[in-house]
Design an enzyme around this catalytic site. Structure first.
Site, PDB file in Angstrom:
ATOM      1  N   ASP A  12      -1.169  12.930  -4.553  1.00 30.25           N
ATOM      2  CA  ASP A  12      -1.292  11.492  -4.766  1.00 30.25           C
ATOM      3  C   ASP A  12      -2.792  11.166  -4.590  1.00 30.25           C
ATOM      4  O   ASP A  12      -3.521  11.936  -3.945  1.00 30.25           O
ATOM      5  CB  ASP A  12      -0.434  10.770  -3.718  1.00 30.25           C
ATOM      6  CG  ASP A  12      -0.758   9.312  -3.619  1.00 30.25           C
ATOM      7  OD1 ASP A  12      -0.722   8.639  -4.669  1.00 30.25           O
ATOM      8  OD2 ASP A  12      -1.081   8.834  -2.502  1.00 30.25           O
ATOM      9  N   ASP A  14      -4.515   7.508  -4.122  1.00 32.35           N
ATOM     10  CA  ASP A  14      -4.820   6.400  -3.224  1.00 32.35           C
ATOM     11  C   ASP A  14      -4.170   6.615  -1.850  1.00 32.35           C
ATOM     12  O   ASP A  14      -2.935   6.750  -1.771  1.00 32.35           O
ATOM     13  CB  ASP A  14      -4.185   5.156  -3.885  1.00 32.35           C
ATOM     14  CG  ASP A  14      -4.880   3.891  -3.528  1.00 32.35           C
ATOM     15  OD1 ASP A  14      -6.070   3.945  -3.211  1.00 32.35           O
ATOM     16  OD2 ASP A  14      -4.227   2.835  -3.573  1.00 32.35           O
TER      17      ASP A  14
HETATM   18  O1  M1P Z   1      -1.534   3.772  -4.430  1.00 33.67           O
HETATM   19  C1  M1P Z   1      -1.175   3.684  -5.760  1.00 33.67           C
HETATM   20  C2  M1P Z   1      -1.088   2.222  -6.154  1.00 33.67           C
HETATM   21  O2  M1P Z   1      -2.398   1.721  -6.308  1.00 33.67           O
HETATM   22  C3  M1P Z   1      -2.476   0.367  -6.648  1.00 33.67           C
HETATM   23  O3  M1P Z   1      -1.855  -0.376  -5.638  1.00 33.67           O
HETATM   24  P1  M1P Z   1      -2.470  -1.722  -4.965  1.00 33.67           P
HETATM   25  O4  M1P Z   1      -3.376  -2.334  -5.941  1.00 33.67           O
HETATM   26  O5  M1P Z   1      -1.241  -2.519  -4.648  1.00 33.67           O
HETATM   27  O6  M1P Z   1      -3.170  -1.280  -3.715  1.00 33.67           O
HETATM   28  C4  M1P Z   1      -1.746   0.103  -7.951  1.00 33.67           C
HETATM   29  O7  M1P Z   1      -2.478   0.665  -9.003  1.00 33.67           O
HETATM   30  C5  M1P Z   1      -0.347   0.677  -7.933  1.00 33.67           C
HETATM   31  O8  M1P Z   1       0.220   0.627  -9.213  1.00 33.67           O
HETATM   32  C6  M1P Z   1      -0.349   2.105  -7.466  1.00 33.67           C
HETATM   33  O9  M1P Z   1       0.956   2.581  -7.327  1.00 33.67           O
END
Ligand code: M1P
Length: 248
Positions: A12, A14
């Site tokens: 993953d 983020d």
């Molecule tokens: O962590 C992945 C997520 O990143 C973004 O989330 P947010 O903007 O809510 O922090 C989005 O791109 C989301 O689609 C994605 O799953």
């Protein structure tokens, strides 16, 4: 250590390779480059391709990783080439997609927040991203919403509302990041990307942060085809990689 061709590590992005919505650090980048000499490495993000590029190495990301799966793998690249792209409207039909968008906009119009900005529904290739504060919020407004959400469970309540109003046989609603909800056809979660790698590798390691039920890493983490690990950020990810490498 010779490269283990039968092993792939999927990450993953983020919260796993980067801090939420931040850019990967040079140190983490060097760590990933070293890992690429030992096993095949792929990325599987919930975000769309442009956001993954922002956080990783720009457009070079698709060249620098053997597999890059954006939107859970609904948009897929192998060795820099596009190998798959799903289309939400073709799959669900305009009427169902509009019904969902209208409902979510109506629901968000009933929620008062310290700040509301723009882009409450982001339309992607294979999914919708629903964001009550609005995706054009600043980092400060993002953090403010995230803190409030942890106290008041705004997104969780929205998910409950969606589940009451739409069949879970058709739609899945998952909390991926800090401020939004990913919405896609049931089954189009991160397991979707496994079709591209399951016959190529004997061992598939997956590392993600949102592995709890309702999080966007849960299904792939829990799948019998993967060996799943839960992280809480890049430093833990490094330790988990060392642990996983010792076992494969
Ligand atoms: O962590 C992945 C997520 O990143 C973004 O989330 P947010 O903007 O809510 O922090 C989005 O791109 C989301 O689609 C994605 O799953």
């Amino acid at each position: 250590m010779a490269k283990k061709d039968e092993v792939i590590f999927l990450f993953d992005v983020d919260g796993t390779l980067t801090e939420p919505r931040k850019v990967i650090t040079p140190d983490m980048l060097a760590f990933m480059n070293d890992l690429k000499t030992k096993v095949t490495v792929g990325l599987v993000g919930g975000s769309d391709f442009s956001k993954i590029c922002e956080q990783m190495e720009g457009e070079d990301t698709i060249k620098n990783y053997e597999y890059v799966f954006a939107e859970n793998g609904l948009v897929a690249y192998k060795a820099g080439e596009l190998i798959g792209k799903e289309n939400l409207v073709h799959f669900m039909g305009e009427e169902k997609v509009q019904k969902f968008i209208n409902h979510s906009l109506q629901l968000m119009s009933t929620i008062s927040l310290p700040a509301k900005r723009g882009t409450f529904v982001e339309f992607r290739n294979g999914m919708l991203n629903i964001c009550p504060v609005g995706r054009s919020c600043t980092r400060e407004e993002r953090n403010q919403f995230s803190e409030l959400d942890q106290k008041e469970h705004i997104r969780q309540k929205m998910v409950e509302n969606f589940k009451k109003n739409f069949s879970e046989d058709e739609w899945a609603f998952v909390i991926g990041g800090q401020i939004s909800i990913d919405v896609f056809p049931t089954g189009w979660d991160k397991r979707y990307c496994l079709r591209y790698v399951e016959n190529q590798f004997k061992t598939i390691v997956f590392i993600g942060d949102k592995t709890y039920k309702g999080g966007n890493d849960h299904e792939i983490f829990d799948d019998s085809r993967t060996i799943g690990y839960t992280t809480d950020g890049p430093e833990t990810t490094k330790k988990l990689v060392a642990e996983a490498l010792a076992k494969v």
